[in-house]
Design a protein around this motif. Structure first.
Motif, PDB file in Angstrom:
ATOM      1  N   ALA A   1      -2.433  -4.577  -4.751  1.00  0.00           N
ATOM      2  CA  ALA A   1      -2.223  -3.276  -5.385  1.00  0.00           C
ATOM      3  C   ALA A   1      -1.065  -2.498  -4.769  1.00  0.00           C
ATOM      4  CB  ALA A   1      -3.504  -2.439  -5.307  1.00  0.00           C
ATOM      5  N   SER A   2      -0.110  -3.184  -4.159  1.00  0.00           N
ATOM      6  CA  SER A   2       0.998  -2.481  -3.528  1.00  0.00           C
ATOM      7  C   SER A   2       1.859  -1.774  -4.576  1.00  0.00           C
ATOM      8  CB  SER A   2       1.875  -3.463  -2.743  1.00  0.00           C
ATOM      9  OG  SER A   2       3.062  -2.832  -2.295  1.00  0.00           O
ATOM     10  N   GLU A   3       2.186  -0.516  -4.318  1.00  0.00           N
ATOM     11  CA  GLU A   3       3.046   0.240  -5.226  1.00  0.00           C
ATOM     12  C   GLU A   3       4.482  -0.266  -5.201  1.00  0.00           C
ATOM     13  OE1 GLU A   3       2.720   4.367  -4.337  1.00  0.00           O
ATOM     14  OE2 GLU A   3       0.634   4.527  -5.012  1.00  0.00           O
ATOM     15  N   GLN A   4       4.841  -1.045  -4.173  1.00  0.00           N
ATOM     16  CA  GLN A   4       6.204  -1.565  -4.058  1.00  0.00           C
ATOM     17  C   GLN A   4       6.325  -3.008  -4.559  1.00  0.00           C
ATOM     18  OE1 GLN A   4       6.906  -0.952   0.154  1.00  0.00           O
ATOM     19  NE2 GLN A   4       7.705   1.106  -0.198  1.00  0.00           N
ATOM     20  N   ASN A   5       5.264  -3.529  -5.136  1.00  0.00           N
ATOM     21  CA  ASN A   5       5.249  -4.916  -5.583  1.00  0.00           C
ATOM     22  C   ASN A   5       5.147  -4.955  -7.107  1.00  0.00           C
ATOM     23  OD1 ASN A   5       4.929  -7.643  -5.991  1.00  0.00           O
ATOM     24  ND2 ASN A   5       3.015  -7.835  -4.852  1.00  0.00           N
ATOM     25  N   ALA A   6       6.180  -5.490  -7.756  1.00  0.00           N
ATOM     26  CA  ALA A   6       6.185  -5.587  -9.216  1.00  0.00           C
ATOM     27  C   ALA A   6       5.385  -6.775  -9.718  1.00  0.00           C
ATOM     28  CB  ALA A   6       7.619  -5.683  -9.726  1.00  0.00           C
ATOM     29  N   PHE A   7       4.875  -7.633  -8.791  1.00  0.00           N
ATOM     30  CA  PHE A   7       4.201  -8.858  -9.196  1.00  0.00           C
ATOM     31  C   PHE A   7       2.838  -9.001  -8.510  1.00  0.00           C
ATOM     32  CE2 PHE A   7       8.790  -9.769  -9.601  1.00  0.00           C
ATOM     33  CZ  PHE A   7       8.830  -9.956 -10.980  1.00  0.00           C
ATOM     34  N   ASN A   8       2.076  -7.910  -8.441  1.00  0.00           N
ATOM     35  CA  ASN A   8       0.758  -7.969  -7.815  1.00  0.00           C
ATOM     36  C   ASN A   8      -0.146  -8.992  -8.486  1.00  0.00           C
ATOM     37  OD1 ASN A   8       0.756  -5.954  -5.652  1.00  0.00           O
ATOM     38  ND2 ASN A   8       1.036  -4.439  -7.272  1.00  0.00           N
ATOM     39  N   LEU A   9      -0.142  -9.038  -9.816  1.00  0.00           N
ATOM     40  CA  LEU A   9      -1.024  -9.959 -10.526  1.00  0.00           C
ATOM     41  C   LEU A   9      -0.610 -11.414 -10.284  1.00  0.00           C
ATOM     42  CD1 LEU A   9      -3.490 -10.067 -12.326  1.00  0.00           C
ATOM     43  CD2 LEU A   9      -1.991  -9.881 -14.331  1.00  0.00           C
TER      44      LEU A   9
END
Length: 302
Positions: free
Chosen positions: A203-211
């Motif tokens: 769930a990082s706000e800086q990660n565009a690929f959490n899923l």
């Protein structure tokens, strides 16, 4: 079904000729765009035209760039017009935490199970202990058994002194292989209308690929197995072109899925499809996750 993963490690010019990619080097190679899933640009002297980029978007091809260390550092993702993108976004936002935690439990159980299978395939001890940990994973993995299993697993696979932060060929190869798998999964998620930034667990706000970082977990031992098999004879941490080609080629290695044996790339697509069914309310039992069976290349029918 797309299946080719193309890696370019020498100076080249890429052009579009109607329905095909032209790779111009000493000789010119011609590949139909419909047969390509991924292109990796692994040399500083590669040029490409705008029609090539447009074709990548049109045919759903993931185009990767690499940095000075030759690790993937960027990806051109197709902006595919998906009929259910807005609906899928609503479903992602509406998924309750209990369902997300049960899905994460299933993913981690599959990951630890594949780590145990990797130890069996490499004749290393510890598989039984990992299988025991997999059975004990609870909803959401509150006991962090994933981390415990990984600690045991990597020491059993690469030695008691090994850790992931060391500047070793093994770690460089693991990072490269994981990056290729991650981008292939992200490509599949976008193609099916998902917003990859919204994860089940990550769930990082800086990660565009959490899923993508959620779904990659059971696939990681495929990279681990390849790296273990090819670790001998590497005294420096730099990957050679043949190493990178072999890691990209893992997308064509067989994995077992509930619907049969298939290439890793096809397994990614089926896992993503099953994830869509989970968000539509089918529950974590709908998830189709891979089982490691070795490093055999998938045999495609002509």
């Amino acid at each position: 079904m797309t299946w080719r993963s193309v890696m370019i490690s020498r100076p080249a010019t890429l052009r579009r000729e109607k329905f095909a990619l032209l790779i111009e080097q000493e000789q010119t190679a011609r590949l139909p765009f419909e047969d390509i899933a991924i292109i990796v640009l692994n040399h500083r002297e590669i040029t490409l035209t705008h029609p090539v980029l447009s074709a990548c978007g049109e045919y759903g091809i993931g185009l990767f760039s690499t940095g000075p260390n030759h690790q993937p550092n960027g990806v051109f993702m197709p902006f595919l017009p998906h009929s259910r993108a807005t609906r899928m976004l609503r479903l992602q936002l509406a998924l309750g935490r209990p369902a997300a935690k049960r899905a994460w439990q299933a993913i981690i159980q599959a990951k630890i199970g594949n780590q145990a299978e990797c130890l069996k395939l490499t004749d290393n001890p510890g598989a039984e202990r990992l299988e025991s940990l997999a059975r004990r994973v609870r909803s959401g993995d509150p006991d962090n058994l994933e981390s415990q299993a990984s600690g045991l697993y990597f020491r059993a696979l690469f030695g008691n002194s090994f850790h992931r932060g060391q500047p070793l060929w093994i770690n460089a190869a693991l990072d490269y292989g994981y990056a290729v798998l991650r981008a292939a999964i992200a490509r599949g998620l976008v193609a099916h209308g998902f917003l990859p930034a919204l994860g089940l667990f990550h769930a990082s706000e800086q990660n565009a690929f959490n899923l993508a970082d959620d779904l990659i977990e059971p696939f990681r031992p495929l990279v681990d197995l390849n790296v273990f098999k090819h670790r001998a004879g590497h005294d420096v941490d730099e990957l050679q072109p043949a190493d990178k080609a072999a890691l990209v080629g893992l997308l064509n290695v067989d994995l077992a899925m509930p619907r049969g044996v298939m290439s890793a790339l096809t397994a990614v697509e089926q896992s993503v499809e099953s994830l869509a069914r989970l968000y539509e309310g089918s529950g974590e039992g709908a998830l189709e996750l891979p089982q490691l069976i070795g490093l055999a290349q998938h045999q495609y029918e002509c």
